[in-house]
Design a protein around this motif. Structure first.
Motif, short mmCIF file in Angstrom:
data_model
loop_
_atom_site.label_atom_id
_atom_site.label_comp_id
_atom_site.label_asym_id
_atom_site.label_seq_id
_atom_site.Cartn_x
_atom_site.Cartn_y
_atom_site.Cartn_z
N LEU A 157 40.56 32.06 -60.35
CA LEU A 157 40.58 30.88 -61.20
C LEU A 157 39.16 30.65 -61.71
O LEU A 157 38.22 30.61 -60.93
N SER A 158 39.02 30.50 -63.04
CA SER A 158 37.66 30.27 -63.49
C SER A 158 37.50 28.89 -64.08
O SER A 158 38.28 28.46 -64.92
N VAL B 83 29.69 27.44 -69.50
CA VAL B 83 29.43 28.39 -68.42
C VAL B 83 30.74 28.63 -67.65
O VAL B 83 31.41 27.69 -67.27
N VAL B 84 31.07 29.91 -67.47
CA VAL B 84 32.29 30.27 -66.74
C VAL B 84 31.94 30.51 -65.27
O VAL B 84 31.07 31.32 -64.98
N VAL B 85 32.61 29.80 -64.38
CA VAL B 85 32.39 30.00 -62.96
C VAL B 85 33.65 30.61 -62.33
O VAL B 85 34.72 30.04 -62.44
N CYS C 251 31.13 33.48 -57.64
CA CYS C 251 31.07 32.95 -56.28
C CYS C 251 32.42 33.08 -55.60
O CYS C 251 33.44 33.27 -56.25
N ASP C 252 32.40 32.94 -54.31
CA ASP C 252 33.59 32.83 -53.48
C ASP C 252 34.36 31.56 -53.90
O ASP C 252 33.74 30.57 -54.28
N GLY C 253 35.70 31.60 -53.83
CA GLY C 253 36.51 30.47 -54.29
C GLY C 253 36.31 29.19 -53.50
O GLY C 253 36.54 28.10 -54.02
#
Lengths: 336, 336
Positions: free
Chosen positions: A127-128, A139-141, A226-228
């Motif tokens: 999921l971003s 910014v896409v995380v 990053c980790d979810g």
């Protein structure tokens, strides 16, 4: 014409924001929308909009609905007649180009993975979250909650999918990919970040090394991996702080007469400010790595958020995002 | 009279904010301050404040300084003549009741652990962030960066130390302790949160279960427990967003004439707002679990932040916080 299926029973105030968002999206963008859910409730909402009957909006009845209280995996397996399932099946059957839901996030991810399946080569769909940045481009995380306790290879795939999304859907020419950590130097981080760093360096995109929590908004990176678990905490810290600051600002401004007058005079400036920091302008979180297009919206999404999520779903569907993910993962596997 | 040692060479603009903060703290709270660092630079800063000579402020020369670029562990071992070391030694020798630094956080933690030692029973000292909450009383988050890759037992100790801090220093009568996770239900989280939950339930304080990122500001919990990696990301997300929102608000307000007038009229309301969300009002992050008192400030701390950190250091030193940690850990170990 792009067709987007909308789970009309998802959000906290469904179906009103879903119906209104669909109408605005059909009007503004000309997309075809299929509203899925309780036929009577949807028609009741549609009736209050006189323009609705002339727009390319269809209603598809679904007998069940998944609630926020439902256990995600259980609901995904048992409530096959739900509006969420029906949306996913429309995409799997090629009757819609993408779907979105503001309902139970866990259930929606489980259903999307089950009904749509994964893009070949993808281990775990992610999921971003898309954050507004000071410099303009969002910014896409990745990941913000689909996968906790991640292996290093999973984070490498998140980076790859995130940079393709940034490039093809958000139109960032050369996305810079950063790894979310607790200091810019390579040795600063935890076991996971240290193990994933060499993998990210190897992927052939512009990996800029560690970034920090503040870079979610700095614009120093276009994609943050990053980790979810960490990503979800970050997302909710941001939501919580934005909410608190908004409320405290209103309280401070309305506590005095001069404050009230000032507030009234700056109303349009405040509107502009809210628009710039408002998540609903950005339009939902794409689930990357599933075959097809699935956008997950906040339960509190208003009609503007739904409209923008429909726009994002259509942009995603019109890109050849999933094909690129498959190709780049294949290249990477062959180079290995 | 409480005596606080201040590392005058720590912050980005040292020693000016340190010196000014010390003067204000001596004036407002009557504490005795020892400014540690380059004698000439400190005296130069002191000279611009006419009131300084009448206040209980001393200057102690230190030959070295640790910079932000120094490797934390290396600097802690090699720069024993640094202002940071000297501060810690003043506390260890009983010549000061506590110390604070706005310098290299990693080095400061390493030095505090090395020079002061740990409170008996504590496995890992933890840095706790203090966040402003909408409901008024601040929220303590432990750990915000001292320990990454934590074992469950470490998080249980963070909870115990955090609730004692909340009770004895922040004067919260019955602190509610929450575990930072990605959903309120017990099963929502990662391996670490699931393993630490039974330990936190066992500690005899008011453990309210999982909380989410937004609860850093909601006031639903008084103490929030997390791994130092997650806590550090959360802290920096909050800093970054607050900064971006402040900047965007100013930009929006000053972009139009009516906005500018509104801004001018609401100046005092904005000041009130800033004061309520400003970290510098809260005054630094205490390192919990070391013998003595060590407060770590942001590198960008202004004199107000330093003044408040001195206040916090003195409040910490006047409580019997460390004794309580030792006692409660002993009780817990015996009950085990």
């Amino acid at each position: 014409m792009v067709t987007i299926a909308v789970d009309a029973m998802g959000g906290d105030k469904a179906p009103a924001p879903e119906v209104e968002g669909a109408i605005h999206a059909a009007l503004e963008f000309g997309h075809r929308i299929i509203l899925v859910g309780d036929r009577d409730e949807i028609h009741h909402s549609l009736k209050s909009h006189s323009s609705a009957s002339t727009l390319p909006i269809e209603v598809l009845h679904a007998t069940e609905r998944i609630t926020m209280e439902d256990h995600a995996a259980k609901a995904a397996r048992s409530k096959k007649g739900s509006s969420m399932h029906t949306c996913a099946r429309l995409v799997a059957d090629g009757k819609a180009d993408g779907f979105l839901s503001a309902g139970n996030t866990g259930a929606c991810m489980a259903i999307a993975k089950m009904v749509l399946g994964k893009v070949p080569g993808v281990d775990r769909p992610a999921l971003s979250g898309v954050f507004p940045s000071h410099k303009g481009s969002p910014v896409v995380v990745v990941d913000v909650g689909a996968n906790v306790d991640c292996e290093p290879a999973m984070l490498a795939q998140f980076g790859l999918m995130g940079q393709i999304y940034s490039r093809l859907v958000l139109k960032v020419k050369h996305p810079r990919v950063g790894l979310l950590s607790i200091g810019e130097e390579e040795h600063k981080g935890n076991m996971l970040t240290r193990e994933v760093t060499p993998l990210l360096k190897d992927l052939g995109f512009d990996f800029i090394g560690n970034v920090e929590g503040r870079d979610l908004f700095s614009g120093n990176a276009d994609v943050i991996v990053c980790d979810g678990f960490v990503g979800n905490v970050a997302l909710k810290v941001a939501e919580g702080l934005a909410e608190m600051m908004g409320r405290m600002l209103r309280e401070s401004l309305t506590a005095s007469v001069s404050g009230k007058i000032g507030y009234a005079l700056s109303r349009s400036a405040f509107r502009d400010f809210r628009k710039r920091v408002d998540y609903s302008e950005i339009g939902g979180a794409p689930l990357l790595g599933v075959k097809g297009v699935c956008i997950i919206c906040h339960g509190r999404s208003d009609s503007n958020a739904i409209k923008n999520a429909i726009r994002v779903a259509a942009e995603f569907a019109s890109s050849n995002m999933n094909q690129r993910i498959e190709e780049e993962l294949r290249e990477f596997a062959q180079a290995d």
